[in-house]
Structure formats: C-alpha cells, structure tokens
Design an enzyme around this catalytic site. Structure first.
Site, PDB file in Angstrom:
ATOM      1  N   LYS A 273      -7.496   3.830   7.065  1.00 25.98           N
ATOM      2  CA  LYS A 273      -6.514   4.792   6.549  1.00 25.98           C
ATOM      3  C   LYS A 273      -7.140   6.179   6.426  1.00 25.98           C
ATOM      4  O   LYS A 273      -6.502   7.188   6.741  1.00 25.98           O
ATOM      5  CB  LYS A 273      -6.011   4.330   5.184  1.00 25.98           C
ATOM      6  CG  LYS A 273      -5.100   3.135   5.283  1.00 25.98           C
ATOM      7  CD  LYS A 273      -4.729   2.647   3.912  1.00 25.98           C
ATOM      8  CE  LYS A 273      -3.759   1.493   4.013  1.00 25.98           C
ATOM      9  NZ  LYS A 273      -3.516   0.876   2.727  1.00 25.98           N
TER      10      LYS A 273
ATOM     11  N   SER B 115       0.821  -1.212   0.000  1.00 25.75           N
ATOM     12  CA  SER B 115       0.000   0.000   0.000  1.00 25.75           C
ATOM     13  C   SER B 115       0.848   1.251   0.000  1.00 25.75           C
ATOM     14  O   SER B 115       0.324   2.337  -0.063  1.00 25.75           O
ATOM     15  CB  SER B 115      -1.011   0.036   1.141  1.00 25.75           C
ATOM     16  OG  SER B 115      -0.377   0.372   2.322  1.00 25.75           O
TER      17      SER B 115
END
Ligand code: ADP
Length: 764
Positions: free
Chosen positions: A705, A662
């Site tokens: 996130k 990521s």
C-alpha cells in the site's frame, strides 16, 4: 502481432490447419529445428512447403506457411525422430532470416481477412458440403467420418482446410491450398476440384466396367496384402519393426524388474494384436509415453553458489529474498546432497518477476524448466492423468512436463496456486500436495502411466498473487517468499540496467536510445499502471521499435516524443485534483498489488438507504455500516442528517475486486468530509479498518500500500499504530517522502482533518 519461429521446409508433404500428421525425421538439421522449437518456441514450428525444394534464395520461398504444434516427439533407437504435428493456423511470413548456418527463422503475423458477405458465405458453404457428400456417396472407399465434423462446424476457413486434408489430392494441389489465404477462393477451387474428381470417378467406373477381369483367389489375396502394406506404410506403422524398437528402448531404460516386466507384457500384447484392432493405437500411444519418460535421465546440477548467484543477478534486478534462498539451497546441497528440495512459493502481484526468476533459477542450476498453470483447475485428473481405458486419455500435466524436459530433475513452475477451484470433481490442492510432498512423491503414480515415477529430484516452485487464497492444506507446507511491487525509482533503475539492455540485445542494436531519467519517469507514470514491470517492458519495446524504424536520425527521446510514438499506450491516471468534499484517497491491497483509489461519498434527499458501487466485497459493505454508526454515536454531525437521506459510497477503479478490511477509515473520512463539507487534500491517503468505538485495526499488505501511495505521489498516510513494527521493512526512499501518521483511534484523524473546519476549508 508479429512473432518469430523456426522454419521447417517440407517436401512432398503439406500440413494444413487442423490436420495431424505423423512423420519420422532422419535428417540431423530437421531434428535440430524440432528440438529448438520445442524448447524456445513453445513447441511451435513454421511449416513451409515450397513448390520447388531446390529453391536457392529465400526470396523464392512462399510467403504463407502453417504453424504446426509439436504434439509428440520420440527419439527412436535407430536415431530417427518420430513426430506428431498438428497444423494450428495459416500465417503470413513477413521475413525470413538465418537463425544459424543451416537453420532458417521467420517473422510471421496472423492473417486478418475482411469478412465477406454472410449470404455469399452461406451459399458457398452449402455448396461445398453438398458436393462433398456427393463425392463420398459415389466413392465407397472414402470414409464418411468427415461429414459429422463439417456438419458441426460452420467456419468456412475451417471447412476448407479440413476437407482439403481429407481429400486424396495431389501434393501440388495441397500446396496451392496451403498458400491461399482467402478461404472463399479456397472453397471455390475445392468445389471445382471435387467436381473434377467425381467426373474422373465416373469415367473410371465406365472403363472398369468395360474391361472387367476376374481375379483368381491368389491374385486377390496378393493384391489385398500389397494394399495393406501400402496402408501401413502411409500410416507410418510397421508392427514388427516397432516391437523391436520398443524392446530396445525398454532394455536401455534399466527399470526396476516389476515395471520392466509390466511393460514387457504390454509389448507382448501389441505383438499379438491384429493390426485392425481398435485398441492398437491406444496401446502404441501408451508405450510411446512410458518408454520415453526420463526415468533415469538427469541434468548435472550446477552447485557453484557464486556462479548461480551471479547468473541470477545478471538476469534479475532486486528480488534478494529469492536469490538468497537459492544461494542457501546450493550451499546446503553441497554439504548434504540428499537433502530434500524445498517447496518454494513466490507470492506477489503480476509482473514482478515470479515466472522469469524461476526460469533463471532453472538456467543457473543447469536444470531444465517447465511451467504448469493450475489457475481455474478444478479437476485433479489434469494433474495426475486419466485411466488408459478412457478414450483419448493422457498422462497428467506433471508427467507431460517431465517428458517435455526429458530429465527427471527439472525446475517445475506451478503457476497460480491461489486460483485452483475445489468442487464436486475433487480437490486439486490435496492432489498437488501429494505431488509436492517429498515423503510421498518418490513413488508418484500417474493414472495413465500406472507405474511409480520418482519426483523427488524435481525442484517445484509455486506462484500466487495472494497468500490469502492459497488452499490452507497446501499453504502449511510451503516456504512462502513474498515479492513486492516496485517503486517508480526501482522501475527506473530496472529499465536502464535490465529492460532496455535486454531489448537492445534482442534487436542486436549497437546504438542506444538517449533518454533522460525524467523522461523515463514520465513514461513509467503516464504509460504504465502496474505493480510489476510487464507493461513497462512492453512499452519500452514498442518505443525502441518505433524509434529505430522512424526516419529520424537521432535516437534521442524526449517527453514530447513519447506522445508521438506511444499514442495508444497512455493510461488514465487518477491524478485529478480533489476540489470538493466527500472524496478521499484510500489504499487497498488487491491481487494485482497495492493500489491507491478514490473513495467517494454522496448524500442526498431520498429513501433512507445505503448504496455501494465499485465492485465492493461484502466486508466493505459492513465497513460502511460501522462508519455510519460510529459517526452517529460520536455526534460528529447531527443524527437528523441521516433521516430521509440516501448515502452512496463508491470506490473508483471498479475493475479490481476490493476485498478485505482496510477501507473503513477512508470511508468514514469520505462520509465526514461530505457531511461536514470539508474537502480533504489529495496528497493524503488513509488505510485501516475501524471498530464501532473508533479503534483503528491492524491491516495487511502495508508495504504494497505504501509503495502504491508513493507511486501515486501521496505525501501523508494514516496507518494503524499496531502496524508500526512493519515500518522497519519499508524502503527508505518511501519513508523519506511520505509522512506516516500512526493512529490508534479515529479521534486523532478527526482532530487532524476536521476539527478546525470552521477556520479553514482545506485541512490536513
Ligand atoms: P510474473 O510471473 O510475476 O507475473 P514475469 O516473471 O512474467 O512476472 O515478469 C514480467 C516481465 O517483467 C518480464 O519481461 C521480466 O523479464 C520483467 N521483470 C520483472 N521483474 C524483473 C526484475 N526484477 N528484473 C528484471 N526484469 C524483471
């Protein structure tokens, strides 16, 4: 650290740290103290031995006590409570207060003493050991088993306590030792006392010699029998009575005939065993376990769905998914009482309420509660016990939890299932599966207990920080419910409606703090850094304590007061401005929730190599290689810049291990920012992995996130276009505050952030 405990006043009996004693309680009040301590105080109770039991005022009570752990407790048929207590540590009593009309509570704190000179300590320790050896040598009736223990341990405090509990001292002397916090002073008086004992001993022998009388055989036998009775009394053993009690307990259990017969045979064995047999204590402890399991004891479940939900709403903010699941469970159970219990697994970062909501579920359903931690567990016998033939063997954690709850239908929380370890000792996950599986757990057999126990009434709730690390075999059978991090505004709401009221309630405060929302937000942002609210609850508690104990008349707290009251709690936040190139915000999903972190890139003359720092996982190392190849192939910069240059990538916040794909997009952007010398705004963050051709790949943990980005004040986030459908699950306030840029190829980011590098030096 200060903590509360209930107080048990012991007369004629002293317990010292490391000492184990058995006692039988008749008195209702003492039994109540033990039961409450077991339930509310983690099996711990404060033992205080006043010199004078008739003491009328709490002010006269000693200010030193010993915390004892309740190792076992058995309700005997005669109504008494048989207990095994083990002294844990000596503590200072700060305050006594009444818990109820007949029960005393205390606030205690650990005793910290300055260490005295090492050489002095050595001399005292050696002296103590020598004099003890002399005492044992001159006294054949005293076992020398203690010598090995004291040889192996060199801590003076430990030595003095162990030796004191071993010696035949008077109660009053032991009380004095219990209350003396300075181990050096204890050691010196012990040396003096042992010397005196040796002197008495010698004198005694002299007198004995001079008046020696010959005993007749009958007299000798009578004397020995009396002595044996005395020893049995001291040890709390009386086989005949015990056998009656065991049989009575067995009759009351109404077990199936096979199990009943088996236990009956064991009791018979005890009857035939000579009192001196070493096996006797093993057998007794087995009978104590098996006869005190809640074979048929069940708490009556509360199946009023409205009531259950109201109770969960009262204790916990949000967490709708788990609350709704429990409501469903109750509704279904009302229709079909025989439905098997779900195996729920709550997955989420620390401090989001997994443990406490499970406790509340137990409370709302009127079931008992127990917690078993399996983090780091690599040995399945910890769950299912070890065979009785092994010395010191015990039932596993499941049976221990049931005994503690004393009902067969508690809620058992199995904590940290993602942290179990599979190794040569076996695979605890598959053992756990057998325990949880309702097809098998009706006849659960613990290795120690040996007889099948029905676990199907237990409601198991598991917890984990990360779905990815739950062993696959187990994961397949679980009903996973994810609990995500809280946003600043959720935390604010929770602080006002749940955390502060709970603190006021605990402190029995009628006045409340006066704090503006902006002060609370400032406190959340600058004094806590977490996905959940554990630190927030702690910091608020500290604040309330400091404010109420300060001389200030007013309970108003401003932002400036925070620095006065919470000097030690401020956390370091990365909210510094980005002014140079080569730094960008990345978003990662770790075990402790989503986090925004800085990705830094440096390039300088030197050997052609790549350095990565900041506890990066191996996957991230590959992301860096891909980023470099992509930049080279696209020709965003001249390939010659890589010749004879070292590239260094660092992800700040190195304490948290960052794994999983990521960060590729952030790394590429940090590298390009450095190579093109274009700073990137600190209000932008990037998440996504990148392929060699610049395609941006789907990520996990989007919600976590984005919450982290929102809490860090980020205004724009680039996310993979393939994650678009998940935006429906993102809380609205986040989508209102953060501009989400969906990207499928890196080219879009390059155009947005770097294409106009020549016209402006701070883009995006
Ligand atoms: P976890 O098990 O997820 O690590 P805990 O259940 O131990 O978290 O919660 C930590 C602290 O935060 C506890 O004091 C708990 O009361 C509080 N807390 C967490 N979530 C909530 C919530 N939703 N409502 C009220 N208090 C909460």
């Amino acid at each position: 650290m200060e903590y509360p405990l209930l107080v048990m006043l012991l007369k004629d009996l002293v317990i010292l740290p490391f000492q184990e004693i058995k006692l039988e309680l008749k008195d209702e009040n003492s039994k109540k103290i033990i039961k409450i301590s077991s339930k509310k105080y983690n099996d711990r109770v404060l033992i205080v031995s006043p010199l004078n039991m008739g003491t009328s005022s709490v002010d006269d009570l000693p200010k030193v006590g010993v915390i004892a752990v309740i190792k076992s407790k058995i309700d005997l048929p005669n109504g008494n409570l048989r207990l095994t207590l083990r002294g844990e540590k000596r503590v200072r009593v700060l305050e006594y207060e009444s818990f109820s009309q007949d029960i005393l509570a205390s606030y205690v704190t650990d005793i910290v003493l300055p260490k005295f000179e090492v050489t002095g300590e050595e001399v005292i320790k050696n002296k103590l050991k020598d004099i003890l050896k002399e005492f044992i040598d001159s006294n054949p009736s005293v076992s020398n088993s203690i010598l090995k223990t004291i040889e192996e341990n060199n801590d003076l405090s430990f030595l003095t306590d162990v030796v004191t509990s071993f010696l035949p001292l008077k109660t009053i002397q032991k009380q004095a030792y219990m209350q003396e916090i300075n181990s050096e002073k204890r050691a010196l008086s012990l040396i003096r006392d042992i010397k005196m004992e040796i002197k008495y001993q010698k004198l005694d022998e002299k007198i004995e010699h001079s008046v020696e009388i010959k005993l007749s055989n009958e007299q000798e036998e009578f004397y020995l029998k009396e002595k044996l009775k005395e020893i049995e009394k001291t040890l709390g053993y009386n086989t005949k009575n015990d056998i009656l009690e065991y049989n009575e307990l067995l009759n009351n259990l109404h077990l199936d005939s096979k199990t009943e017969q088996k236990i009956h045979n064991e009791i018979k064995k005890l009857e035939c065993m000579p009192e001196s047999s070493p096996e006797i204590s093993v057998l007794r402890s087995y009978l104590d376990w098996i006869l005190n399991l809640p074979w048929h004891l069940e708490s009556k479940e509360n199946l009023n769905a409205k009531n259950v939900l109201a109770s969960l709403n009262k204790s916990h903010y949000g967490l709708e998914s788990i609350k709704n699941r429990i409501e469903d469970y109750v509704n279904i159970k009302n229709i079909n009482p025989d439905i098997s219990s779900p195996i729920i697994c709550l997955v989420g970062p620390p401090g989001v309420g997994k443990t406490t909501i499970t406790e509340s579920i137990a409370l709302s359903l009127n079931r008992e509660f127990a917690k078993i931690s399996v983090g780091g567990l690599n040995d399945a016998t910890e769950l299912v016990g070890s065979r009785r033939t092994y010395l010191g063997s015990l039932p596993g954690k499941i049976i221990q939890a049931l005994r503690k709850c004393n009902t067969n239908n508690p809620v058992i929380l199995i904590d940290e299932v993602d942290k179990m370890v599979k190794d040569y000792k076996g695979d605890p996950a598959s053992t756990l599966l057998d325990i949880l599986d309702s097809n098998q757990n009706k006849n659960f057999i613990d290795n120690y207990i040996e007889e099948p126990f029905d676990l199907s009434h237990v409601l198991f709730i598991l917890t984990a920080n990360s779905k990815d690390n739950i062993p696959y075999t187990l994961y397949d059978r679980l009903e996973v419910i994810e609990l995500s991090s809280y946003t600043v505004f959720e935390k604010l709401d929770m602080a006002k409606k749940y955390l502060l009221p709970k603190i006021y309630d605990d402190f029995k405060m009628s006045k409340k703090l006066v704090m503006k929302d902006e002060t609370l937000i400032y406190l959340i942002n600058n004094y806590t850094k977490e996905a959940g609210v554990r630190n927030l609850a702690r910091v608020l508690r500290t604040l309330v304590t400091k404010v109420i104990t300060s001389k200030n008349e007013s309970l108003t707290v401003t932002t400036t007061d925070l620095s006065k009251y919470l000097k030690d709690d401020v956390v370091e936040l990365e909210n510094t401005k980005i002014t140079t190139s080569g730094i960008v915000n990345a978003l990662a999903y770790t075990d402790i929730g989503g986090t925004s972190l800085r990705c830094e890139a440096s390039i300088y003359n030197g050997e052609e190599k790549i350095i990565v720092t900041g506890s990066l996982g191996s996957v991230l190392k590959e992301s860096i290689q891909v980023a470099i190849s992509y930049i080279k192939e696209q020709g965003y910069v001249s390939n010659t810049v890589f010749y004879n240059h070292t590239i260094h990538i660092h992800l700040l916040d190195g304490a948290t291990k960052k794994e999983g794909p990521s960060c590729g997009v952030a790394i590429t952007t940090a590298l390009l920012s450095k190579l093109l010398d274009v700073p990137v705004s600190e209000e932008v963050a990037f998440t996504g992995e990148i392929s060699l051709k610049g395609n941006i790949l789907r990520i996990g943990g989007l919600k976590e996130k984005l919450i982290a980005a929102y809490n860090a004040g980020i205004k724009k986030v680039y996310i993979p276009a393939t994650n678009e459908s998940e935006l429906a699950n993102i809380p609205l306030p986040i989508l209102e505050k953060i501009e989400i840029k969906l990207v499928s190829n890196y080219e879009t980011i390059y155009n947005d952030v770097f294409a106009s590098k020549n016209s402006e030096n701070n883009i995006a």
